[in-house]
Design a protein around this motif. Structure first.
Motif, PDB file in Angstrom:
ATOM      1  N   PHE A  49      65.928  50.728  57.740  1.00 12.54           N
ATOM      2  CA  PHE A  49      66.197  52.066  58.243  1.00 12.54           C
ATOM      3  C   PHE A  49      64.971  52.969  58.130  1.00 12.54           C
ATOM      4  CE2 PHE A  49      67.730  56.445  57.423  1.00 12.54           C
ATOM      5  CZ  PHE A  49      68.181  56.709  58.701  1.00 12.54           C
TER       6      PHE A  49
ATOM      7  N   LEU B  19      60.037  54.272  65.498  1.00 17.11           N
ATOM      8  CA  LEU B  19      60.381  55.177  66.594  1.00 17.11           C
ATOM      9  C   LEU B  19      59.280  56.205  66.867  1.00 17.11           C
ATOM     10  CD1 LEU B  19      64.205  55.572  66.030  1.00 17.11           C
ATOM     11  CD2 LEU B  19      63.015  54.251  67.758  1.00 17.11           C
TER      12      LEU B  19
ATOM     13  N   PRO C 285      67.673  56.657  65.136  1.00 15.51           N
ATOM     14  CA  PRO C 285      67.135  55.812  64.057  1.00 15.51           C
ATOM     15  C   PRO C 285      68.207  54.975  63.370  1.00 15.51           C
ATOM     16  CG  PRO C 285      66.228  58.011  63.916  1.00 15.51           C
ATOM     17  CD  PRO C 285      67.278  58.061  64.977  1.00 15.51           C
ATOM     18  N   TYR C 286      69.336  55.592  63.056  1.00 17.02           N
ATOM     19  CA  TYR C 286      70.396  54.828  62.387  1.00 17.02           C
ATOM     20  C   TYR C 286      70.930  53.719  63.286  1.00 17.02           C
ATOM     21  CZ  TYR C 286      74.886  53.634  60.414  1.00 17.02           C
ATOM     22  OH  TYR C 286      75.947  52.928  59.917  1.00 17.02           O
TER      23      TYR C 286
ATOM     24  N   THR D 144      69.522  52.287  65.827  1.00 13.26           N
ATOM     25  CA  THR D 144      68.511  51.243  66.020  1.00 13.26           C
ATOM     26  C   THR D 144      68.440  50.334  64.805  1.00 13.26           C
ATOM     27  OG1 THR D 144      67.262  52.863  67.271  1.00 13.26           O
ATOM     28  CG2 THR D 144      66.123  50.845  66.669  1.00 13.26           C
ATOM     29  N   ALA D 145      68.467  50.957  63.621  1.00 15.38           N
ATOM     30  CA  ALA D 145      68.364  50.164  62.391  1.00 15.38           C
ATOM     31  C   ALA D 145      69.544  49.212  62.261  1.00 15.38           C
ATOM     32  CB  ALA D 145      68.273  51.090  61.184  1.00 15.38           C
ATOM     33  N   ILE D 146      70.784  49.711  62.471  1.00 16.04           N
ATOM     34  CA  ILE D 146      71.921  48.791  62.313  1.00 16.04           C
ATOM     35  C   ILE D 146      71.900  47.731  63.401  1.00 16.04           C
ATOM     36  CG2 ILE D 146      73.509  50.249  60.991  1.00 16.04           C
ATOM     37  CD1 ILE D 146      74.941  50.923  63.534  1.00 16.04           C
TER      38      ILE D 146
ATOM     39  N   LEU E 127      69.346  46.347  64.990  1.00 16.66           N
ATOM     40  CA  LEU E 127      68.343  45.304  64.747  1.00 16.66           C
ATOM     41  C   LEU E 127      68.688  44.488  63.509  1.00 16.66           C
ATOM     42  CD1 LEU E 127      65.064  47.196  65.624  1.00 16.66           C
ATOM     43  CD2 LEU E 127      66.267  45.503  66.975  1.00 16.66           C
ATOM     44  N   PHE E 128      69.140  45.161  62.469  1.00 16.62           N
ATOM     45  CA  PHE E 128      69.453  44.452  61.227  1.00 16.62           C
ATOM     46  C   PHE E 128      70.603  43.477  61.442  1.00 16.62           C
ATOM     47  CE2 PHE E 128      71.097  44.609  56.691  1.00 16.62           C
ATOM     48  CZ  PHE E 128      70.064  43.846  56.202  1.00 16.62           C
TER      49      PHE E 128
ATOM     50  N   LEU F 212      77.534  48.793  55.908  1.00 15.95           N
ATOM     51  CA  LEU F 212      77.184  49.474  57.156  1.00 15.95           C
ATOM     52  C   LEU F 212      78.383  50.238  57.704  1.00 15.95           C
ATOM     53  CD1 LEU F 212      74.958  46.767  58.851  1.00 15.95           C
ATOM     54  CD2 LEU F 212      74.273  48.776  57.565  1.00 15.95           C
TER      55      LEU F 212
ATOM     56  N   TYR G  73      75.909  44.226  69.203  1.00 14.28           N
ATOM     57  CA  TYR G  73      76.069  45.295  70.198  1.00 14.28           C
ATOM     58  C   TYR G  73      77.353  46.069  69.951  1.00 14.28           C
ATOM     59  CZ  TYR G  73      77.155  47.358  74.738  1.00 14.28           C
ATOM     60  OH  TYR G  73      77.521  48.208  75.739  1.00 14.28           O
TER      61      TYR G  73
END
Lengths: 182, 74, 272
Positions: A41, A49, C103-104, C106-108, C110-111, C138, C254
């Motif tokens: 994160f 980003l 950001p959140y 995207t992070a979840i 990808l992770f 998560l 997804y």
């Protein structure tokens, strides 16, 4: 009967601790998962980003800069083209002007030459006429003199006496003048 | 005796999960089927419909997921 | 690989036709501590957690490192993934306010994507999302975010309008309210976590069961003779499921991200 229920309950307790653990998070794994996700994160948030945005921005700027450059070049080329066109038009009109000038000059020259030639011709003609008339008058005066002489001589011969040529010259001239007017 | 009860419990849990899966199975079928009909009728709305479809599946699936968990707990 | 070895010791190739593990837990719980830092003992699972994190970080780092006018093929893939989350999920579902949650999300995404794909990665063969710790954590984060936003944006109307929805006829209002309450505050986080967990557990079980059985039976050819051919359909089916699981891995990542976005959206634009 009671024994059976007790056995089931006992079994349940013994069993439930075994497979339930599969659907419950383990503490150590939970902590590790939190740390691992936090790494992802914060990396995404603080580095990925912003970097992507910066890249896209620079890319956009570069593209728009290039577009602006192209636009400038186009404008420049256009002005250059119009310059060339103007110059070409100038050159053309200059050429036309020169041609016109030349034509006018030629025309003028022609008329000049013609006039000159005519003048010369006139001159020659008049000179010829003058010459002719002078010749004529000279011939006439010659002829007059000779005619006078001859007449005097003839008259002398006829009269038998010498006539004074000078004394009678005036008479002869008058006579000849009368003759000419005839 | 003990082994029998074990097997019985496993079998009952399996049947329970099987029953729990019937309703959501039918439900998801209806949701997706209608979503496909809607997408075929209005392809320009496909994005919205797909999102709503996933949402509907998510709600419908909940029961099956509870059954799945209960299977492990039982 | 560990699982295969475990299973082959127990499998009765003479009497059985498929090698089912005696205990499902064996496939998911690795209790051997390989090394430990402080109080945290690193089992194989925990090492894989960190491996997933570093894979994500590495992919992003190598994909975005060079700021080039024309990105490399790899860079295009990474950029389009990030763009997909940003525009395809955050902006599409949450709207203009979605930028804050990129950001959140995207992070979840990808992770979870990398964690799920570990299931079909050779030599790893273990989806870290099949350990409840990851999906539960998560889901709780998503839950906290959307509840926090719900109360922050709408104060107590968020709770009040949920249990007492004014657009519903009065007779049914208490019932709808109850269903909504349970659905939003209990079922949402629960199903969000369990959906991912269950899919990955089921996928991993099928893969180990089928591919494991296939390999074990075929390799037991000297002992059991022609019966070893039983392994062929298992192995073929396992390969089919393997391809299917790749799709499931991506789809579940997804869906988890999508539902997180939808839940956040329902709190951002709370209207009842």
């Amino acid at each position: 009967m009671q024994f059976l229920i007790a056995t089931i309950l006992y079994q349940e307790e013994g069993e439930s601790s075994s497979n339930v653990s599969l659907v419950l998070p383990e503490t150590a794994e939970l902590i590790a998962g939190i740390i691992a996700f936090a790494i992802v994160f914060f990396f995404v948030w603080k580095w990925a980003l912003p970097t992507l945005n910066k890249t896209l921005e620079t890319r956009q700027q570069a593209v728009s800069g290039e577009l602006a450059g192209a636009e400038k070049a186009k404008v420049e080329a256009e002005s250059l083209l119009s310059d060339y066109k103007a110059q070409l038009a100038d050159a053309k009109s200059e050429g036309n002007r020169i041609l016109e000038d030349a034509r006018v000059t030629a025309e003028q020259m022609k008329t000049d030459l013609l006039a000159k030639a005519e003048g010369e011709a006139d001159n020659i003609r008049s000179k010829a006429r003058d010459d002719a008339s002078a010749e004529k008058s000279r011939a006439l005066s010659d002829a007059r003199t000779q005619v006078g002489d001859i007449s005097v001589e003839l008259a002398g011969k006829i009269v038998g006496e010498e006539l004074d040529a000078d004394a009678h010259q005036a008479l002869i001239d008058r006579y000849l003048g009368d003759l000419e007017t005839l | 005796m003990e082994g029998n009860i074990e097997v019985l419990k496993g079998a009952i849990a399996l049947i329970g999960y099987g029953l729990a899966a019937v309703g959501p199975g039918v439900g998801i079928g209806i949701v997706v089927g209608n979503a496909i009909t809607a997408m075929a009728r209005q392809p320009e709305m496909a994005g919205t419909i797909r999102t709503t479809m996933f949402l509907g599946i998510a709600f419908t699936e909940a029961l099956a997921l509870i059954g799945f968990v209960l299977f492990f707990i039982a | 690989m560990d699982q295969l070895i475990l299973a082959s010791e127990e499998c009765d190739v003479v009497n059985e036709v498929i090698c089912a593990p005696a205990d499902v837990k064996e496939l998911f719980e690795f209790t051997d501590v390989i090394f430990s830092i402080g109080p945290l003992g690193f089992t194989r699972t925990i090492i894989l957690f960190f491996l997933a994190a570093f894979v994500v970080v590495g992919l992003l780092y190598f994909g975005l490192r060079k700021q080039r006018m024309v990105p490399s093929k790899f860079g295009v893939v990474i950029e389009s993934l990030l763009d997909f989350v940003k525009n395809g999920i955050a902006k599409d579902i949450i709207g203009p306010e979605g930028a804050r949650y990129v950001p959140y999300l995207t992070a979840i995404f990808l992770f979870i994507l990398v964690g799920n794909l570990f299931e079909v990665t050779p030599l790893i063969n273990f989806p870290i999302t099949s350990r409840m710790a990851i999906p539960a954590f998560l889901a709780i984060v998503t839950y906290v975010i959307f509840v926090f936003i719900g109360f922050g944006k709408n104060k107590f109307r968020f709770l009040l309008d949920t249990v007492w929805p004014k657009h519903v006829p009065i007779g049914l209002r208490w019932l709808v309210g109850l269903i909504e309450l349970v659905s939003i505050f209990l079922l949402r986080p629960f199903t969000l976590a369990v959906r991912l967990f269950a899919n990955m557990v089921a996928g991993h079980l099928m893969l180990t069961l089928l591919l494991g059985s296939g390999v074990i039976f075929l390799s037991a050819f000297p002992e059991i003779g022609l019966k070893a051919l039983v392994g062929i359909p298992w192995f073929a089916l396992g390969l089919g499921i393997y391809l299917f699981e790749i799709v499931v891995s991506v789809l579940q990542a997804y869906i988890f991200t999508l539902l997180s976005a939808v839940y956040i959206q329902s709190s951002v634009h709370f209207e009842h």
